[in-house]
Design a protein around this motif. Sequence first.
Motif: not given
Length: 115
Positions: A94-104
């Motif tokens: 599943p494609v992660p949210s942009g918010e999640l990738v930014a947090a990572a």
Amino acid sequence: MSSGIEIRDDRARGALEARVDGEVVGRIAYFTLNAPESALVPVHTEVVPAHEGEGIAGSLARELYAMAAREGVAVAPLCPYVVKWAERHPDEAPVPSGELVAAALDKVKSDPAAW
């Protein structure tokens, strides 16, 4: 996955390891993230040269996503290999949210040891 390969998660060290006859032949280094949601964040994939081309990296990526699904958490890949694997396997990744990738990414910037 090739026969004879065992995949083990060493959560304390942040490593998903592929072993053949007890020897580590590949790994995905990752860290966990708790916000904005729980996630596994793979940052690096490597396979020892003698075992390249055996599907080990793909098996590790597949198991990482399967592990996340079993745990009910997302995957926010920062590792280029895992990003490409996920693009080729959208039914499993599943494609992660942009918010999640930014947090990572923020976690890596604030804590370089996570990388």
